[in-house]
Design an enzyme around this catalytic site. Sequence first.
Site, PDB file in Angstrom:
ATOM      1  N   ASP A 158      86.036  49.501  43.884  1.00 28.59           N
ATOM      2  CA  ASP A 158      85.007  49.999  44.791  1.00 28.59           C
ATOM      3  C   ASP A 158      84.277  51.166  44.133  1.00 28.59           C
ATOM      4  OD1 ASP A 158      84.103  50.063  47.801  1.00 28.59           O
ATOM      5  OD2 ASP A 158      84.363  52.143  47.175  1.00 28.59           O
ATOM      6  N   LYS A 192      77.416  50.319  46.137  1.00 26.62           N
ATOM      7  CA  LYS A 192      76.718  50.676  47.381  1.00 26.62           C
ATOM      8  C   LYS A 192      75.343  51.276  47.105  1.00 26.62           C
ATOM      9  CE  LYS A 192      81.288  51.937  49.061  1.00 26.62           C
ATOM     10  NZ  LYS A 192      81.931  52.695  47.977  1.00 26.62           N
ATOM     11  N   TYR A 240      78.550  57.724  43.241  1.00 22.35           N
ATOM     12  CA  TYR A 240      79.798  58.222  42.637  1.00 22.35           C
ATOM     13  C   TYR A 240      79.635  58.547  41.146  1.00 22.35           C
ATOM     14  CZ  TYR A 240      82.019  56.010  46.747  1.00 22.35           C
ATOM     15  OH  TYR A 240      82.370  55.605  48.003  1.00 22.35           O
ATOM     16  N   HIS A 279      75.336  52.211  52.013  1.00 23.44           N
ATOM     17  CA  HIS A 279      76.387  53.241  52.002  1.00 23.44           C
ATOM     18  C   HIS A 279      76.500  53.984  53.350  1.00 23.44           C
ATOM     19  CE1 HIS A 279      78.659  55.936  48.930  1.00 23.44           C
ATOM     20  NE2 HIS A 279      79.223  56.017  50.120  1.00 23.44           N
TER      21      HIS A 279
END
Length: 320
Positions: free
Chosen positions: A54, A89, A59, A122
């Site tokens: 994930d 996302k 990120y 997201h």
Amino acid sequence: MAGAGAAIPSVKLSGCEKAMPVMGMGTALFPPVGLEATKAAVLEAIKAGYRHFDTAFVYGTEQALGEAVVEAVRLSLVDSRDDLFITTKLWISFSEPSQIVPACKMSLQNLGLEYVDLYLIHYPVRLTEMMTKIPVPAEIVKHLDMKGAWEAMEECKNLGLTKAIGVSNFSCKMIQQLLSTAKILPALNQVEMNPLWQQKKLRDFCMEKGIHVTAYSPLGANNTMWGDNRIVENHVIADIAKARGKTIAQVALRWAYEQGVSLACKSFNKERMRENLQIFDWTLSDQDLEKISQLPQAKGMTLASILGPHDIVLEIDAEV
Ligand SMILES: NC(=O)C1=CN([C@@H]2O[C@H](COP(=O)(O)OP(=O)(O)OC[C@H]3O[C@@H](n4cnc5c(N)ncnc54)[C@H](OP(=O)(O)O)[C@@H]3O)[C@@H](O)[C@H]2O)C=CC1
Ligand SMILES: O=C[C@H](O)[C@@H](O)[C@@H](O)[C@H](O)C(=O)O
């Protein structure tokens, strides 16, 4: 030779041929640990048996994950990229409908992949600019154009950029709104869920609609900037763990799995990532489940803690 994967069950998602392993390795961490350390952690996770990863544009771990996938194939830890289930996302600074297909392509470029298995919105909100500081100025926070955004997500799937599409941090009301115009059912809703934020109402709603739920922060995001140690120091869970000869983390993860959801759990530690996979060959008792069901509930992560206490943000946080 493919890697000796631990026996991780899989789940079928609506509209997605490939089954999704129920335990996913999370890659959100702040401060970042850098490309090489992230890559090494992903490779270690593949060696431990993880096949579901994930990530998210925000990120900053897409590139490391993608490079680790190439390396895993090169080392014959997996036969091909197709042996892995990869989720990324759409960040909220790109959630204006015309930005979504390009944002998906940008994530694929970061990952170095031709497709992802799952692409998620997201958060149900839009920023008119990149997020350069936390909190963000109120004037850049806008409502998400749900209909337009979902049409663009559908386009990502139709173009073959992603095998499945879904949402994250969506309430029952937001899903209801999305479903009123959607042509493709969201495959899943990824939300915070753990013994201290059980999400019963949302889970029941999603199940009724055929939308799978993935639990993020199943350990309460212990030791992160956005979480706390309420799970790993919980006495009720600790007592259950002691009686079962398991760790607190294993009890929390097993509890989520027994609720019929999949999990995104992050550990970059070699021992803990293995510990977290040892949850599929034992069960919690009815009494254990009853004790956990009585735990006081409190949401851990709020959007306001990221974006600031703006009206639109508080409105979203208030919904479940
Ligand atoms: N859609 C969304 O909005 C969100 C999605 N996510 C996704 O879900 C993933 C997991 O959630 P996350 O918020 O990271 O939180 P988790 O609940 O997975 O907790 C991660 C933390 O727990 C530690 N940890 C892991 N295993 C154990 C263990 N066995 N015992 C004790 N501590 C342990 C980790 O440290 P260590 O690495 O040192 O083991 C890390 O500090 C994220 O990485 C991300 O991919 C998360 C938040 C929001
Ligand atoms: O800056 C924002 C943060 O990255 C935050 O939105 C995410 O890291 C979130 O906690 C997640 O893990 O999905």
